[in-house]
Design a protein around this motif. Sequence first.
Motif, PDB file in Angstrom:
ATOM      1  N   LEU A  41       8.663 -38.896  16.090  1.00  0.00           N
ATOM      2  CA  LEU A  41      10.037 -38.554  16.454  1.00  0.00           C
ATOM      3  C   LEU A  41      10.984 -39.746  16.388  1.00  0.00           C
ATOM      4  N   GLY A  42      10.441 -40.960  16.413  1.00  0.00           N
ATOM      5  CA  GLY A  42      11.267 -42.161  16.414  1.00  0.00           C
ATOM      6  C   GLY A  42      10.457 -43.346  16.905  1.00  0.00           C
ATOM      7  N   PRO A  43      11.100 -44.511  17.050  1.00  0.00           N
ATOM      8  CA  PRO A  43      10.372 -45.689  17.523  1.00  0.00           C
ATOM      9  C   PRO A  43       9.805 -45.466  18.929  1.00  0.00           C
ATOM     10  N   ALA A  44       8.671 -46.080  19.196  1.00  0.00           N
ATOM     11  CA  ALA A  44       8.055 -45.940  20.508  1.00  0.00           C
ATOM     12  C   ALA A  44       8.847 -46.712  21.553  1.00  0.00           C
ATOM     13  N   ILE A  45       9.010 -46.102  22.710  1.00  0.00           N
ATOM     14  CA  ILE A  45       9.673 -46.766  23.829  1.00  0.00           C
ATOM     15  C   ILE A  45       8.757 -46.692  25.037  1.00  0.00           C
ATOM     16  N   GLY A  46       8.827 -47.687  25.878  1.00  0.00           N
ATOM     17  CA  GLY A  46       7.990 -47.666  27.073  1.00  0.00           C
ATOM     18  C   GLY A  46       8.318 -48.809  27.999  1.00  0.00           C
ATOM     19  N   GLY A 140      17.693 -50.133  28.881  1.00  0.00           N
ATOM     20  CA  GLY A 140      17.722 -50.089  30.337  1.00  0.00           C
ATOM     21  C   GLY A 140      18.434 -51.292  30.916  1.00  0.00           C
ATOM     22  N   LEU A 141      19.323 -51.873  30.096  1.00  0.00           N
ATOM     23  CA  LEU A 141      20.064 -53.073  30.495  1.00  0.00           C
ATOM     24  C   LEU A 141      21.146 -52.740  31.517  1.00  0.00           C
ATOM     25  N   PRO A 142      21.585 -53.745  32.273  1.00  0.00           N
ATOM     26  CA  PRO A 142      22.672 -53.509  33.222  1.00  0.00           C
ATOM     27  C   PRO A 142      23.976 -53.183  32.503  1.00  0.00           C
ATOM     28  N   ALA A 143      24.876 -52.534  33.206  1.00  0.00           N
ATOM     29  CA  ALA A 143      26.154 -52.127  32.617  1.00  0.00           C
ATOM     30  C   ALA A 143      26.960 -53.324  32.127  1.00  0.00           C
ATOM     31  N   SER A 144      26.789 -54.480  32.782  1.00  0.00           N
ATOM     32  CA  SER A 144      27.525 -55.689  32.399  1.00  0.00           C
ATOM     33  C   SER A 144      27.145 -56.178  31.006  1.00  0.00           C
ATOM     34  N   LEU A 145      25.988 -55.705  30.502  1.00  0.00           N
ATOM     35  CA  LEU A 145      25.565 -56.059  29.146  1.00  0.00           C
ATOM     36  C   LEU A 145      25.629 -54.823  28.230  1.00  0.00           C
ATOM     37  N   ASN A 146      26.545 -53.921  28.573  1.00  0.00           N
ATOM     38  CA  ASN A 146      26.768 -52.692  27.801  1.00  0.00           C
ATOM     39  C   ASN A 146      25.546 -51.763  27.816  1.00  0.00           C
ATOM     40  N   GLY A 147      24.752 -51.897  28.868  1.00  0.00           N
ATOM     41  CA  GLY A 147      23.613 -51.009  29.032  1.00  0.00           C
ATOM     42  C   GLY A 147      23.968 -49.810  29.876  1.00  0.00           C
ATOM     43  N   GLY A 148      22.961 -49.001  30.150  1.00  0.00           N
ATOM     44  CA  GLY A 148      23.188 -47.792  30.929  1.00  0.00           C
ATOM     45  C   GLY A 148      23.215 -48.022  32.423  1.00  0.00           C
ATOM     46  N   GLY A 149      22.913 -49.252  32.851  1.00  0.00           N
ATOM     47  CA  GLY A 149      22.907 -49.553  34.279  1.00  0.00           C
ATOM     48  C   GLY A 149      21.679 -48.995  34.973  1.00  0.00           C
ATOM     49  N   ASP A 150      21.757 -48.870  36.262  1.00  0.00           N
ATOM     50  CA  ASP A 150      20.639 -48.385  37.071  1.00  0.00           C
ATOM     51  C   ASP A 150      20.314 -46.939  36.683  1.00  0.00           C
ATOM     52  N   ASN A 151      19.138 -46.740  36.064  1.00  0.00           N
ATOM     53  CA  ASN A 151      18.803 -45.387  35.603  1.00  0.00           C
ATOM     54  C   ASN A 151      17.996 -44.591  36.620  1.00  0.00           C
ATOM     55  N   SER A 152      17.781 -45.176  37.812  1.00  0.00           N
ATOM     56  CA  SER A 152      17.001 -44.449  38.821  1.00  0.00           C
ATOM     57  C   SER A 152      17.732 -43.190  39.296  1.00  0.00           C
ATOM     58  N   VAL A 153      19.058 -43.205  39.246  1.00  0.00           N
ATOM     59  CA  VAL A 153      19.806 -42.022  39.662  1.00  0.00           C
ATOM     60  C   VAL A 153      19.547 -40.858  38.705  1.00  0.00           C
ATOM     61  N   ILE A 298      15.796 -40.673  29.330  1.00  0.00           N
ATOM     62  CA  ILE A 298      17.012 -40.114  28.733  1.00  0.00           C
ATOM     63  C   ILE A 298      18.156 -41.120  28.821  1.00  0.00           C
ATOM     64  N   SER A 299      18.265 -41.808  29.945  1.00  0.00           N
ATOM     65  CA  SER A 299      19.304 -42.818  30.105  1.00  0.00           C
ATOM     66  C   SER A 299      19.138 -43.944  29.079  1.00  0.00           C
ATOM     67  N   CYS A 300      17.892 -44.379  28.864  1.00  0.00           N
ATOM     68  CA  CYS A 300      17.629 -45.422  27.868  1.00  0.00           C
ATOM     69  C   CYS A 300      17.986 -44.935  26.461  1.00  0.00           C
ATOM     70  N   TYR A 301      17.660 -43.678  26.176  1.00  0.00           N
ATOM     71  CA  TYR A 301      17.973 -43.097  24.867  1.00  0.00           C
ATOM     72  C   TYR A 301      19.487 -43.067  24.649  1.00  0.00           C
ATOM     73  N   SER A 302      20.236 -42.668  25.666  1.00  0.00           N
ATOM     74  CA  SER A 302      21.697 -42.643  25.559  1.00  0.00           C
ATOM     75  C   SER A 302      22.247 -44.040  25.295  1.00  0.00           C
ATOM     76  N   GLU A 303      21.647 -45.027  25.954  1.00  0.00           N
ATOM     77  CA  GLU A 303      22.051 -46.417  25.754  1.00  0.00           C
ATOM     78  C   GLU A 303      21.831 -46.836  24.302  1.00  0.00           C
ATOM     79  N   LEU A 304      20.663 -46.513  23.757  1.00  0.00           N
ATOM     80  CA  LEU A 304      20.340 -46.872  22.378  1.00  0.00           C
ATOM     81  C   LEU A 304      21.257 -46.174  21.384  1.00  0.00           C
ATOM     82  N   GLU A 305      21.643 -44.931  21.713  1.00  0.00           N
ATOM     83  CA  GLU A 305      22.485 -44.140  20.809  1.00  0.00           C
ATOM     84  C   GLU A 305      23.976 -44.393  21.021  1.00  0.00           C
ATOM     85  N   GLY A 306      24.314 -45.148  22.057  1.00  0.00           N
ATOM     86  CA  GLY A 306      25.718 -45.422  22.326  1.00  0.00           C
ATOM     87  C   GLY A 306      26.447 -44.290  23.024  1.00  0.00           C
ATOM     88  N   HIS A 307      25.705 -43.398  23.682  1.00  0.00           N
ATOM     89  CA  HIS A 307      26.316 -42.291  24.418  1.00  0.00           C
ATOM     90  C   HIS A 307      26.768 -42.748  25.797  1.00  0.00           C
TER      91      HIS A 307
END
Length: 357
Positions: A41-46, A140-153, A298-307
């Motif tokens: 389906l795509g590159p492996a993430i973990g 899964g980077l912080p928002a300050s680095l254009n990441g998705g921020g805390d994905n625990s929510v 899903i949050s990490c995927y959105s980050e990678l896709e720029g969503h």
Amino acid sequence: MEIKHPSVFEQMSLSGHQNLYFCQDESIGLQAIVAIHDTTLGPAIGGVRMLPYETIGDAVDDALRLSHAITYKASLAGLNLGGGSAIIIGNHRTDKSELLMRRFAQFVEGLNGNFIASTDIGTTQKDLEYMLSETNYVAGLPASLNGGGDNSVFAARGVFYGIKAAIKELYGDDSLAGRKVAVQGLGSIGEQLVSMLRAENARVYVSDMTEERKLKIAAKYKAEPITYSTSFELDADVYAPCALGGTVNPETVPRMRCKIIAGSANNQLKDEELTNKLLKEHDILYTPDFLINAGALISCYSELEGHGNDRTETLVKNIYNATRHVIQKSREDNITTFDAAKQLAEQRIFDIKKLKR
């Protein structure tokens, strides 16, 4: 009688793994493993998990099990990602350093995008920042680095939607008002789940290995504290394991009085075949962890896709429909929800493979 243990290649073959990589740098004490299960389906993430495993075999087992689960998790969530996992052997409290994480990141960089690293037990967003100095294959980077921020929510919200879907299937409506839910494990995800449940007036019972943490969360959200080691015995609508895996097993299932099991813990089932059989015999509805705890992925995927967060929320909310679909398939085919979820995940992978031929 001598017990024959399967070789690493036999283990990989049994679970359908593509690759298993080992990395070592004696000068800084780095010993790491990356498992790649499936990249159809795509590159492996973990996640990158750092723990002091007793043996290399234990670390390999964990890497294989986790990466396999991520494949199913990504497939069921409709993501274009494969399943992977990384293990760093060591005590994250005493052995971890910027140097160690950056050296490991160089190893990830050498995999040429076939593996994307995120956080897991023993690693943090700060560690991802260190890794970012050496590789762009992180999520899964912080928002300050254009990441998705805390994905625990998002992780908690996925479990929340999974619970509501199971309640709907069992009782005919998905209202949580007055429903009894036992949340075991009050880390970031567990606490946010408690908050969401209480916002809908569920009766929440909380437990944690740390007594102080349990009492603090109970007071904060007007929940009732219960004993951690026996929280699965509560006569409740839902048992939500959000800490260690393996709490649903042949020893605990006969003592359970819940109607539904739905939590964020990975690998909740121990001795899967027997445990699934017992859950069916005891009429306990299990929502597979790789189905409902996909929010962080899903949050990490959105980050990678720029969503943005709106798209992430839409994808996480779909866990509700995906859970109902799995439950309905299990009933129609007279199979366990675990097998139903696996079949749906494998079918999507099979279909995409045909497209690529």
